[in-house]
Motif scaffolding. Sequence first.
Motif, PDB file in Angstrom:
ATOM      1  N   ILE A 133       3.412  -6.924   2.268  1.00 31.42           N
ATOM      2  CA  ILE A 133       2.196  -5.328   2.350  1.00 31.42           C
ATOM      3  C   ILE A 133       1.097  -5.949   1.339  1.00 31.42           C
ATOM      4  CG2 ILE A 133       3.228  -3.907   2.732  1.00 31.42           C
ATOM      5  CD1 ILE A 133       2.232  -2.139   0.131  1.00 31.42           C
ATOM      6  N   THR A 172       9.380  -3.987  -2.576  1.00 28.44           N
ATOM      7  CA  THR A 172       7.937  -3.604  -1.807  1.00 28.44           C
ATOM      8  C   THR A 172       7.329  -4.733  -2.457  1.00 28.44           C
ATOM      9  OG1 THR A 172       8.188  -1.724  -1.053  1.00 28.44           O
ATOM     10  CG2 THR A 172       5.995  -2.380  -0.961  1.00 28.44           C
ATOM     11  N   ILE A 187       9.955  -6.224   1.248  1.00 30.91           N
ATOM     12  CA  ILE A 187       8.205  -5.321   2.406  1.00 30.91           C
ATOM     13  C   ILE A 187       7.485  -5.635   1.753  1.00 30.91           C
ATOM     14  CG2 ILE A 187       6.843  -3.557   3.761  1.00 30.91           C
ATOM     15  CD1 ILE A 187       9.270  -2.484   3.671  1.00 30.91           C
ATOM     16  N   VAL A 220       3.949   3.986  -2.324  1.00 29.95           N
ATOM     17  CA  VAL A 220       4.953   3.883  -2.169  1.00 29.95           C
ATOM     18  C   VAL A 220       5.928   4.523  -3.058  1.00 29.95           C
ATOM     19  CG1 VAL A 220       6.661   1.986  -3.345  1.00 29.95           C
ATOM     20  CG2 VAL A 220       4.240   1.457  -2.716  1.00 29.95           C
ATOM     21  N   ASN A 259       9.564   4.617  -5.016  1.00 36.12           N
ATOM     22  CA  ASN A 259      10.355   3.598  -5.845  1.00 36.12           C
ATOM     23  C   ASN A 259      11.674   3.749  -5.828  1.00 36.12           C
ATOM     24  OD1 ASN A 259      10.875   1.004  -6.706  1.00 36.12           O
ATOM     25  ND2 ASN A 259      10.541   1.431  -8.545  1.00 36.12           N
ATOM     26  N   MET A 300      13.498  -3.162   8.969  1.00 35.43           N
ATOM     27  CA  MET A 300      12.691  -3.282   7.795  1.00 35.43           C
ATOM     28  C   MET A 300      13.686  -4.685   7.379  1.00 35.43           C
ATOM     29  SD  MET A 300      11.210   0.123   6.725  1.00 35.43           S
ATOM     30  CE  MET A 300      10.375   1.236   6.880  1.00 35.43           C
ATOM     31  N   TYR A 360       6.227   3.477   1.920  1.00 39.66           N
ATOM     32  CA  TYR A 360       6.817   2.598   1.840  1.00 39.66           C
ATOM     33  C   TYR A 360       8.547   3.180   0.831  1.00 39.66           C
ATOM     34  CZ  TYR A 360       3.446  -0.098   3.575  1.00 39.66           C
ATOM     35  OH  TYR A 360       2.008  -0.272   3.798  1.00 39.66           O
ATOM     36  N   ASN A 378       3.825   2.902   8.652  1.00 39.89           N
ATOM     37  CA  ASN A 378       3.217   1.419   8.542  1.00 39.89           C
ATOM     38  C   ASN A 378       2.933   1.760   6.987  1.00 39.89           C
ATOM     39  OD1 ASN A 378       4.316  -0.585  10.506  1.00 39.89           O
ATOM     40  ND2 ASN A 378       2.945   0.690  11.618  1.00 39.89           N
ATOM     41  N   ASP A 379       2.128   2.824   6.579  1.00 45.60           N
ATOM     42  CA  ASP A 379       1.923   3.625   5.341  1.00 45.60           C
ATOM     43  C   ASP A 379       2.281   3.729   4.370  1.00 45.60           C
ATOM     44  OD1 ASP A 379      -1.197   2.756   6.833  1.00 45.60           O
ATOM     45  OD2 ASP A 379      -0.212   3.933   8.241  1.00 45.60           O
ATOM     46  N   ARG A 384      -1.904   5.406   1.205  1.00 45.44           N
ATOM     47  CA  ARG A 384      -0.839   4.803   1.615  1.00 45.44           C
ATOM     48  C   ARG A 384      -0.015   5.253  -0.255  1.00 45.44           C
ATOM     49  NH1 ARG A 384      -1.105  -1.562   2.845  1.00 45.44           N
ATOM     50  NH2 ARG A 384      -2.951  -1.083   0.357  1.00 45.44           N
ATOM     51  N   ASN A 408      11.689   2.695  -1.504  1.00 47.48           N
ATOM     52  CA  ASN A 408      12.897   1.546  -1.983  1.00 47.48           C
ATOM     53  C   ASN A 408      14.036   2.557  -1.908  1.00 47.48           C
ATOM     54  OD1 ASN A 408      10.333  -1.019  -1.476  1.00 47.48           O
ATOM     55  ND2 ASN A 408       9.754  -0.287  -3.830  1.00 47.48           N
ATOM     56  N   LEU A 458       7.362   8.693   6.368  1.00 53.62           N
ATOM     57  CA  LEU A 458       7.957   8.200   6.546  1.00 53.62           C
ATOM     58  C   LEU A 458       8.021   7.614   8.525  1.00 53.62           C
ATOM     59  CD1 LEU A 458       9.076   4.905   6.501  1.00 53.62           C
ATOM     60  CD2 LEU A 458      11.570   5.863   6.833  1.00 53.62           C
TER      61      LEU A 458
END
Length: 576
Positions: A160, A276, A158, A198, A200, A154, A229, A226-227, A196, A231, A221
């Motif tokens: 998206i 992201t 990222i 994220v 953080n 990655m 994320y 791909n869905d 999806r 950080n 993950l």
Amino acid sequence: MGCSHSVHNETKKSEKAMKAAVLIQNWYRCYKARLELRRRQALNIFETIEYADEQDQMQLAKFFTFMLEHYVKNKSSADNLPKIFNPEPKRKSDQETIISLIEVPDTYYGPRLKFPLTFADVVLLIDAFKENQILHARYVLEVLVEAKKILQQMPNIIHISSTVSKELTICGDIHGKLDDLFLIFYKNGLPSGNNRYVFNGDFVDRGQNSMEVLMVLFSFLLVYPNDIYLNRGNHEDYLMNMRYGFTKEIMQKYKQHGAKILHLLEEVYTWLPIGTLIDKKVLVIHGGIADNTDLNMLEQMKRNRMRSVLMPPLVPAVFDPRHGHFSHELSPPAMLAMEQLTKNEWDQIITVFSASNYYEEGSNRGAYLKLSHDTTPRFFQYQSSQITQAKTLHERVNIVENAAFRILGERMISRKTNLIKAFQKYDPNDTGKISLSDWAKATEEVLELHLPWMSLCPRLVKTIEDGYVLYNMGFKDLPVVRAPQVAKAGMVETLVRYRSDLKIIFNVIDKDQSGLISMDEFRAMWKLFCSHYNIDIEESHVDQVAHSMDLNKDGSIDFNEFLTAFDVVHRATNKL
């Protein structure tokens, strides 16, 4: 007439009942308002001290840099540094082969994972964690190895895009609060191709189930790379974990294989993406903002070089005898960029924090936000209530308030000598008392916490008489320190004040996490620590305390016992 009189009486009764209801309602509103004021005051104490602790972390980062610059004067003496500052070249080893040699006994009844993982596997893992089962060390290591493979592919940031059919949920700090993570999934659904997420950063530390939170997130993950994320936050950091509990959790849960997990986890952390970027409009990143770094710098830097925000990057780090210092591949601006982000053209800043009951049960709600295709945020709040639901509002506020005053009390006793000196400046005639306003000014001068000391005073001082504080009578209901008799007063206060920093430093020395360090290591680090922090404590006093801790006289110190010897002991808190 009788009917009319009866109706009149009923009307009077209704009016009285209505007035009584209004009075009760007004009283209850005032009662709730007072409790809410106390809760917010307690939160203010928590947040202020936490911010002060973050500044202490910056001092610790400066200390590690100081060690690199002053501990050695030439390459030949660099070997005296702990290996964390002068690491040996890593030998390539087949981690997967080593992991495969770890046997899972028949007596283990937890989930048995097979790779590649499926959605059904993650559901079984979640169900096991709900039953307080611990995932076997072999599977923990396998998840980390597989997660590292994906993360290495990655970019730093990222990119998206949002679509009408794919809503995006953004979560903030979880901090090992497994109940909060499950509550988010209950309210919002499990991660999937059409749901999806994220997350953080700050998945770990403070909470009791950091490993379980990490395993759930990494497992998702692996199933939906791909869905979902992830950080990196400032607590995805092995030095921070030493201070805030995750290292201890791992060693307690995994004992024999704990060191292997910690070593691999340190590598995985460095490959977590920095942020992201959604539709080139919404940037999700952990930490603050600044005006001297930019997004391009973050995208270009080698993120895996940053092992810890508390230390300069060490690979490749070489000692330069011509200039007498270490050189590093990351420049200072790039290091700062790991903690702060430029404002640039971003119009609005939103902070999302997802750990409820963070400071104490009932202290706060958690939140997450959802973004649809137009990137308009929608906010959702919640609070894990398995513990708090059985308590009244008054009881919950008392718990939060008492906890806040306990940590404030620890801060005060660690600076007791300085506080008394500050009070005495406002008492030139040595009367033993000063005005309330002078007491507040002196306290702020020493503690620098920017708290409303005038209103906090009744909870902190022993006596207030005619608007004066009798500061010589000591502090009210503050904790005391348990310490060896050989320890001097100044040293006690210093160790209480810096014990979190010292714990990290000595855990760094204790490479095998055995809890033992040599007397020589103890003296060397203590001397450097005092030099950097400008602390004046005689080495003989340090030796006395160290020898008193070496109960079996084998020349090593059990530093956990050393810290315990300076524990803060709290008296029973009074209910208000």
